[in-house]
Structures are given as C-alpha cells and as structure tokens.
Scaffold this motif. Structure first.
Motif, PDB file in Angstrom:
ATOM      1  N   UNK A   9      32.169  49.342  40.486  1.00  0.00           N
ATOM      2  CA  UNK A   9      31.275  48.292  40.046  1.00  0.00           C
ATOM      3  C   UNK A   9      30.307  47.969  41.180  1.00  0.00           C
ATOM      4  N   UNK A  10      29.277  47.217  40.892  1.00  0.00           N
ATOM      5  CA  UNK A  10      28.212  46.998  41.871  1.00  0.00           C
ATOM      6  C   UNK A  10      28.287  45.593  42.449  1.00  0.00           C
ATOM      7  N   UNK A  11      28.270  45.498  43.778  1.00  0.00           N
ATOM      8  CA  UNK A  11      28.062  44.227  44.456  1.00  0.00           C
ATOM      9  C   UNK A  11      26.628  44.215  44.956  1.00  0.00           C
ATOM     10  N   UNK A 130      41.184  42.785  33.336  1.00  0.00           N
ATOM     11  CA  UNK A 130      41.569  44.068  33.923  1.00  0.00           C
ATOM     12  C   UNK A 130      41.835  43.939  35.422  1.00  0.00           C
ATOM     13  N   UNK A 131      42.678  44.823  35.966  1.00  0.00           N
ATOM     14  CA  UNK A 131      42.920  44.818  37.411  1.00  0.00           C
ATOM     15  C   UNK A 131      41.770  45.456  38.174  1.00  0.00           C
ATOM     16  N   UNK A 132      41.530  44.961  39.397  1.00  0.00           N
ATOM     17  CA  UNK A 132      40.432  45.431  40.237  1.00  0.00           C
ATOM     18  C   UNK A 132      40.913  45.623  41.672  1.00  0.00           C
ATOM     19  N   UNK A 133      40.085  46.324  42.444  1.00  0.00           N
ATOM     20  CA  UNK A 133      40.363  46.530  43.859  1.00  0.00           C
ATOM     21  C   UNK A 133      39.079  46.268  44.640  1.00  0.00           C
ATOM     22  N   UNK A 134      39.137  45.275  45.543  1.00  0.00           N
ATOM     23  CA  UNK A 134      38.012  44.965  46.422  1.00  0.00           C
ATOM     24  C   UNK A 134      38.349  45.496  47.815  1.00  0.00           C
ATOM     25  N   UNK A 135      37.463  46.304  48.400  1.00  0.00           N
ATOM     26  CA  UNK A 135      37.717  46.845  49.734  1.00  0.00           C
ATOM     27  C   UNK A 135      36.565  46.507  50.665  1.00  0.00           C
ATOM     28  N   UNK A 136      36.861  46.438  51.942  1.00  0.00           N
ATOM     29  CA  UNK A 136      35.835  46.203  52.956  1.00  0.00           C
ATOM     30  C   UNK A 136      36.331  46.723  54.296  1.00  0.00           C
ATOM     31  N   UNK A 181      43.395  42.426  42.544  1.00  0.00           N
ATOM     32  CA  UNK A 181      43.454  41.209  41.741  1.00  0.00           C
ATOM     33  C   UNK A 181      43.216  41.562  40.282  1.00  0.00           C
ATOM     34  N   UNK A 182      43.688  40.686  39.411  1.00  0.00           N
ATOM     35  CA  UNK A 182      43.420  40.829  37.982  1.00  0.00           C
ATOM     36  C   UNK A 182      42.436  39.746  37.560  1.00  0.00           C
ATOM     37  N   UNK A 183      41.381  40.140  36.874  1.00  0.00           N
ATOM     38  CA  UNK A 183      40.400  39.167  36.395  1.00  0.00           C
ATOM     39  C   UNK A 183      40.976  38.393  35.213  1.00  0.00           C
ATOM     40  N   UNK A 184      40.680  37.111  35.111  1.00  0.00           N
ATOM     41  CA  UNK A 184      41.114  36.350  33.932  1.00  0.00           C
ATOM     42  C   UNK A 184      40.476  36.908  32.658  1.00  0.00           C
ATOM     43  N   UNK A 185      41.103  36.607  31.524  1.00  0.00           N
ATOM     44  CA  UNK A 185      40.575  37.063  30.240  1.00  0.00           C
ATOM     45  C   UNK A 185      39.214  36.433  29.978  1.00  0.00           C
ATOM     46  N   UNK A 186      38.321  37.212  29.367  1.00  0.00           N
ATOM     47  CA  UNK A 186      37.025  36.729  28.879  1.00  0.00           C
ATOM     48  C   UNK A 186      36.049  36.338  29.992  1.00  0.00           C
ATOM     49  N   UNK A 187      36.248  36.831  31.201  1.00  0.00           N
ATOM     50  CA  UNK A 187      35.353  36.530  32.310  1.00  0.00           C
ATOM     51  C   UNK A 187      34.669  37.816  32.746  1.00  0.00           C
ATOM     52  N   UNK A 188      33.354  37.793  32.856  1.00  0.00           N
ATOM     53  CA  UNK A 188      32.609  39.015  33.146  1.00  0.00           C
ATOM     54  C   UNK A 188      31.968  39.031  34.529  1.00  0.00           C
ATOM     55  N   UNK A 189      31.970  37.882  35.231  1.00  0.00           N
ATOM     56  CA  UNK A 189      31.369  37.824  36.557  1.00  0.00           C
ATOM     57  C   UNK A 189      32.265  37.060  37.518  1.00  0.00           C
ATOM     58  N   UNK A 205      34.309  40.575  61.637  1.00  0.00           N
ATOM     59  CA  UNK A 205      33.172  41.385  61.209  1.00  0.00           C
ATOM     60  C   UNK A 205      33.525  42.052  59.884  1.00  0.00           C
ATOM     61  N   UNK A 206      32.608  42.001  58.926  1.00  0.00           N
ATOM     62  CA  UNK A 206      32.867  42.650  57.644  1.00  0.00           C
ATOM     63  C   UNK A 206      31.682  43.528  57.256  1.00  0.00           C
ATOM     64  N   UNK A 207      31.992  44.647  56.607  1.00  0.00           N
ATOM     65  CA  UNK A 207      30.948  45.597  56.201  1.00  0.00           C
ATOM     66  C   UNK A 207      31.411  46.398  55.000  1.00  0.00           C
ATOM     67  N   UNK A 208      30.447  46.993  54.310  1.00  0.00           N
ATOM     68  CA  UNK A 208      30.707  47.958  53.236  1.00  0.00           C
ATOM     69  C   UNK A 208      31.694  47.414  52.202  1.00  0.00           C
ATOM     70  N   UNK A 209      31.343  46.280  51.623  1.00  0.00           N
ATOM     71  CA  UNK A 209      32.211  45.676  50.604  1.00  0.00           C
ATOM     72  C   UNK A 209      31.994  46.399  49.281  1.00  0.00           C
ATOM     73  N   UNK A 210      33.080  46.855  48.684  1.00  0.00           N
ATOM     74  CA  UNK A 210      33.001  47.593  47.421  1.00  0.00           C
ATOM     75  C   UNK A 210      34.058  47.088  46.454  1.00  0.00           C
ATOM     76  N   UNK A 211      33.828  47.336  45.175  1.00  0.00           N
ATOM     77  CA  UNK A 211      34.788  46.936  44.155  1.00  0.00           C
ATOM     78  C   UNK A 211      34.852  48.008  43.078  1.00  0.00           C
ATOM     79  N   UNK A 212      36.038  48.230  42.565  1.00  0.00           N
ATOM     80  CA  UNK A 212      36.217  49.177  41.460  1.00  0.00           C
ATOM     81  C   UNK A 212      37.315  48.668  40.546  1.00  0.00           C
TER      82      UNK A 212
END
Length: 686
Positions: A9-11, A130-136, A181-189, A205-212
């Motif tokens: 997904x796009x950040x 749905x379940x998601x994965x945020x990495x940085x 994390x798992x997103x709550x039902x009916x939430x798109x953002x 320091x944080x860089x290259x944040x991605x989500x899938x």
C-alpha cells in the motif's frame, strides 16, 4: 518483502519532503500548542463564547480523540513553541537529514527527545478488517522512555480506534523494525502519531516507512509467537462449553449460513467490552479449529460504564439491523436489563449470544465469597432461559491466579480495566466455547433453514407454488419467461434468496404477503448518533459522546404511519426539553427526557428508560438516526462482471415473527436462475 497473497500500500510522501503547518492529507506535520491557541482565539471571536473542544478539533480537521491526545501532552509539559517552518526543520525537535542516507538510500527524520516531541504521518490506505505490516528503518539511542507510535483509524472527526506500539532502542545502529496490526472493520484510512517525551540527548531516526497487507497465515504465525511470550493458560472444557452456540458452530463448519457471507460478530457494552480490543484470540481460535470458516468481521458499540440496561438500546437499533451471527456483551447491569436485552435479541434475530462474568477489580480479594458472587449464578440462569452462552470467566480467572500465585493487579491496566494479559485470558475464556458440544441446547436448523427449489419442485413441497415455465438446470431452477413465479409460505421474520447472476440475467419483482415488498411495514432503525459537539460524560467535562456514548437516548422505537427518513432529536433548553424533526415530516413534537414521548405523527416513540444520564444533556445537544425500509421490491440477476456468480439478497427482513408468503415474479427482462430461499426464524415470538 511482498509475499504471495499480499500487496504493498502507499504512504504518501514517504520521503518526508512535505512538512506542513496543519493536519494535512498527504503530508507530515509536527503539531504544536500555538495552533490550538490561535484556533481558540478565532472561534471565540466567531462564537462570542469559549468554544467546545470538539469545535476546536473540527476547525483543525482532526479527531477529538487525537485533539485530546496531542494537546493534553503539550499542556501537561507546559510547552509552548511555534509550528515548524515548512521549508527548514533545522533547530527544531525533528530534523530532515539530507546529507546522510539511511540503509534504504533515502533521507530520514531525526527525532530528538523532548517533552512535546510529536510527529503525525499522512493518511494512508488500509484494508478494512484485514491484517497489515508496517515496516521502517530505525536508528535510536534511548535510555528510559520508549517512543510511542499510535495508530489512528478512520480519518475524520470521530475516531473509531487507537492502537499503541512501542518503538525500540537500537543502540545507535540502523535496524529494520516491523509492526503487525489488524485494521478495524469498515475503516479504509489510517495515520499514526509518534510521541517521544525523552531527554534532549536521546534520539530516534526513522526512514523508508512502508506498509503492506498480510495473509491470515502470516498473521497467525506472528500471533502464535507473541502468545508464546505470555504465561501458559489452559481452560478445562466442560459439558457447558459451546452448549448454546450450535448455530455458530454449524456456520463455522459450513453446515449452514448464507454462501459467501462473512461471520459477523457484534460486541456491545461498556469499556470492558471495548478493552477486549479486536477479539484476536477468538479469531485465531476459530481459524485454528475451523480452517474453512468464512471471514470473521467484528464490530462493536461501547460506552463508558454502559450496562446491559442501556446497551440493549444499541442492540435494538443498528446491531439488529445488521442481523449478526453472534453478539457478545462483556459488562454488568441489572438482571432486568440483561433479560430485556436477551429477549429483544431472541425475538428479532437468530444470532447466538455470549455473556461472560466480569473479571476482578483492584483491591478485590480472591475469597470464596468474592469469587462466587451470587449475582453471576443468577446471570447464568437468565442466560440459560434465553439460550445464551454464559462464560464463567470470573471463576476461571480466579483458578488461574490462585494456581500460579498471581495477583488480581497482574490482569489490570488500572483500577478496573484489563491489561494486555488480562484481555488475552478473558478472550481465551470466551474462545474456548467455540467448540462442538455433544448435547447442544437447541437445534440450529429450527432457526435458519435453506429450501432448495429444484428439490422442492421435484418433491412437490406444499409450502411452495410454482407457475409454469421453470426448468431444472443442475441444482437451480431457470426461467426466461415473463410472469414465471414462485410463491413460498414460511414461518419467520426474514427471507433471503440465493441465486446465480449471469450476463444475460433479468429482474424479479418481489411480493410479500400479497403486496409489493416496499409496501410492507418492515423497517430498521440506525444507531442514535450523538453529535460530536455534544456535552457528555455525565456532564463532568466536554467530550465527544461518539467516543464515550454515555449520555442521551440509546434507542427509539417506531410505531405507525412510518415514512423512511432521517430524524433529529435536539435539546431546546437545559431543563430536558427537546424537539423531534424528520427530514420529510418536519417538526413532529416536543418532549422531555424524563417522560414517555410519542411524536405527533405517531411514527416515533422515545422511552425515558433508555435515555442515559439525562441531566448531562444541555441546550443544542442533538442526535440523529435514520429509519429505513428493509424489504426489496426487486432483485437483479444480471452480473456486472459478465461472469456467472452465486449471490444472496435479502427479500424481507424484520417482519413479525409469524407466517408470511413471499413471491418472486420474472419481469421478462432476462434469465432468472434461482437456487433456494433461506429463512430465519427467531426463537421467541413477540
């Protein structure tokens, strides 16, 4: 990595090039207290009064929950600084570093410790439920205080859910960090905020944040690892486990239920229900025990300290309008309130019900008298009367605490709410009931029944009348002729059709009890939604009653002459008087929060017994709700994709739980391929 079955997904602006002086869509920002001061001053001049916190949040285009979070931290530390320069972050607590690259080959944000250090991400897309994965990539030097990352779901003025995660100390080395994390039902953002109240010589320091997205298998593997870090907990199954969940088990095994329909669970109650979070232990038990189960959707409606007595109002409105498969209420209240709620569920739905006993609060002793409080045996008896599954949660927790020499406080995050461990054990006590019982309390096939029409035609089923023009194709009946009809007599309050959509599919007209379906007086009531600007929390301080939902009418009922429309209840003074207006009917009467009310048109009744904390509501507080028809005058069998696809469609819902007829008639616009009718018959007649 992007694995099979997932997608990235796009950040937006993940390179941090946009830092804005507002709460942006698409950029990053560093919130500061001066923005609130300026907003309050502007609103005071506009309104000629001190604005409510919700009005400030609205003007800043942030959620009220987030407003509370951000500015309470700024005020707690008495920090008052200016907003960051959008063109240069040098000299601030957060610096964009361009002259040194992260391991990802990108610039990074250098976040220095400070009592008011806060960072907000842009909004990004997520997949509901749905379940998601945020990495940085992260490099940090932290001694005492862990940076906190809070997820904020459902961008808008009313936040649905907040998830907390701690970011680690990497001892000054770049490391890749991941958060599942798992997103709550009916939430798109969603977006997140980072709070770093550390010493000034500490940094992250944080860089290259991605989500899938994440597959269920991957998420279950991670869940198993995290569960392994907690104490072992085993619940001995008894003859009572799963005894009152016969419909649930049949649906999870694929023996009944509408094809393709997710298994819908609703949680309703107090903050204790809310603290069950997203019921992940229950979901994981279902996935493990029933690998072919339908998708699980969990929704909840919770209010601060909300007992059965008022939660039943929510059940009567939007919960029953969604016709869930299972309803869970983890709260307390009067026996009369519990019985009224269970009776309402059993009269208007076929949902299973779970009622657990409550955990222990701080300073409670594990004495025999306290563990075995008589009220919980009385609750069990009420549950058995209405075929609801009682979970003996209190005794099971007491047994574990005693056996492992642990204290009540080990399961609490404060005086009364569950800690992470407490939530896990309570959910596992609930989850243990998702099992087949050799002697179930009721026959689920008496509640929901699928009637295959091809078999009924062959067997000359007397509950159905078939016109000429139907032919059998496999397990379906097919017709291309205008006027071809099927009339079905059934017992229940809801009937759905299961059919096959096709590129050449036509339309059927639907008649219920001899008239076109949209002439039948069958309606649903939506959630009685409080305005975000209401004063609530029992009048103690201004706050969103969407978040706490602890004041005002928790339900209404409908009576006669119903016109589907949007309704508004608005307080007209501080003495409890209100007016009711319909978007079509107009002003329909004036009432008082302490008295029974029927609108002038006879459409709406308001019961003061379901108006919670009435003294808290003041002039201009208001609530909205919608009354909508729940019958379908026609059903379209045409496939939008051009491919053949099985589908289900409700024909009539929320009828009286009695004898009815439904008739479908081909209007001649194309082919009708119908498989079956699916009937719902609640246990109790009104």
């Amino acid at each position: 990595p992007i694995v099979e079955g997932t997608r990235e997904l796009v950040i937006p602006n993940s390179d941090f090039k946009e830092i804005k002086e507002q709460w942006p869509v698409g950029g990053w920002c560093i919130p500061d207290g001066n923005m609130e001061t300026k907003t309050v001053a502007a609103l005071t001049e506009l309104y000629q009064r001190i604005p409510k916190p919700a009005e400030i949040a609205m003007a800043m285009n942030i959620t009220l929950g987030e407003y509370d979070f951000v500015f309470s931290r700024i005020k707690q530390n008495q920090i008052s600084s200016v907003w960051s320069d959008p063109t240069s972050l040098q000299g601030r607590n957060i610096i964009l570093v361009n002259n040194e690259l992260s391991p990802a080959g990108t610039p990074f944000l250098h976040i220095m410790g400070g009592k008011s250090t806060l960072l907000k991400s842009p909004d990004f897309e997520i997949k509901a439920g749905k379940p998601h994965f945020l990495s940085l990539w992260m490099r940090s030097k932290i001694t005492n205080v862990t940076p906190s990352l809070f997820f904020w779901f459902d961008i808008g003025l009313e936040d649905i859910s907040v998830g907390y995660n701690g970011l680690p100390d990497t001892n000054g080395e770049w490391k890749q960090v991941g958060i599942y994390f798992r997103a709550p039902a009916d939430v798109s953002k969603a977006h997140f905020t980072v709070h770093f109240p550390a010493a000034s010589n500490e940094y992250a320091d944080i860089a290259d944040i991605r989500i899938r997205t994440v597959t269920d298998k991957e998420f279950s593997e991670v869940y198993s690892i995290e569960r392994g870090k907690m104490p072992v907990y085993e619940v001995q199954r008894t003859q009572e486990h799963g005894k009152y969940l016969a419909s649930t088990i049949a649906k999870l095994e694929g023996k009944m239920g509408l094809p393709g329909k997710p298994f819908l669970i609703w949680g309703v109650g107090s903050s204790w229900t809310n603290y069950l979070d997203d019921l992940e232990p229950v979901r994981q038990t279902i996935i493990q025990n029933f690998p072919n189960s339908p998708d699980i959707i969990y929704r909840k409606r919770c209010g601060s300290g909300c007992p059965y007595d008022f939660a039943r109002g929510w059940v009567h409105t939007d919960v029953l309008a969604e016709q869930p498969d299972l309803i869970i209420s983890y709260t307390n209240g009067s026996k009369e309130g519990l019985e009224a709620m269970l009776k309402d569920i059993r009269q208007h739905s076929t949902a299973d019900i779970i009622i657990p006993s409550l955990h222990f609060f701080q300073n409670e002793k594990l004495t025999n008298e306290n563990i075995n409080e008589p009220i919980y045996d009385e609750i069990r008896q009420i549950c058995e009367k209405y075929n609801a599954q009682f979970v003996d949660n209190r005794r099971e927790l007491a047994l574990w605490l005693t056996k492992n020499n642990r204290h009540v406080e080990d399961l609490l995050s404060d005086f009364v709410h569950q800690s992470e461990l407490g939530r896990q054990l309570i959910c596992e006590n609930i989850a243990k009931h998702f099992c087949e019982n050799s002697n179930p309390a009721y026959d689920p096939t008496l509640l929901e029944k699928r009637v295959n029409l091809a078999k009924a035609l062959k067997n000359k089923d007397k509950s159905l009348i078939f016109s000429e023009g139907w032919k059998t194709e496999g397990e379906n009946l097919v017709s291309n002729k205008q006027g071809t009809s099927i009339k079905f007599k059934f017992e229940g309050n809801r009937v759905d059709v299961i059919g096959l959509k096709a590129g050449e599919g036509g339309i059927v007209n639907v008649f219920v009890d001899g008239v076109l379906a949209n002439e039948i007086p069958a309606f649903y009531i939506s959630y009685v939604k409080p305005a975000i600007t209401n004063i609530s929390h029992m009048g103690e301080y201004p706050r969103s009653s969407k978040g706490n939902a602890d004041t005002g009418p928790h339900s209404i009922s409908i009576d006669k002459n119903i016109i589907p429309q949007l309704w508004t209840i608005r307080m007209i003074d501080n003495e409890g008087n209100y007016e009711l207006k319909g978007s079509l009917t107009g002003l329909d009467g004036v009432g008082n929060r302490n008295q029974a009310f029927q609108s002038n048109s006879g459409q709406i009744n308001i019961d003061p017994a379901l108006w919670r904390n009435p003294k808290a509501n003041v002039k201009d507080d208001y609530w909205t709700f919608e009354v909508s028809r729940c019958t379908s005058p026609s059903v379209d069998f045409k496939a939008t994709t051009g491919k053949h696809e099985v589908f289900t469609a409700p024909l009539a819902q929320n009828l009286s739980n009695d004898s009815h007829t439904v008739e479908i008639v081909n209007n001649g616009s194309g082919e009708i391929s119908i498989n079956s009718f699916y009937v719902f018959t609640p246990m109790i007649k009104e």
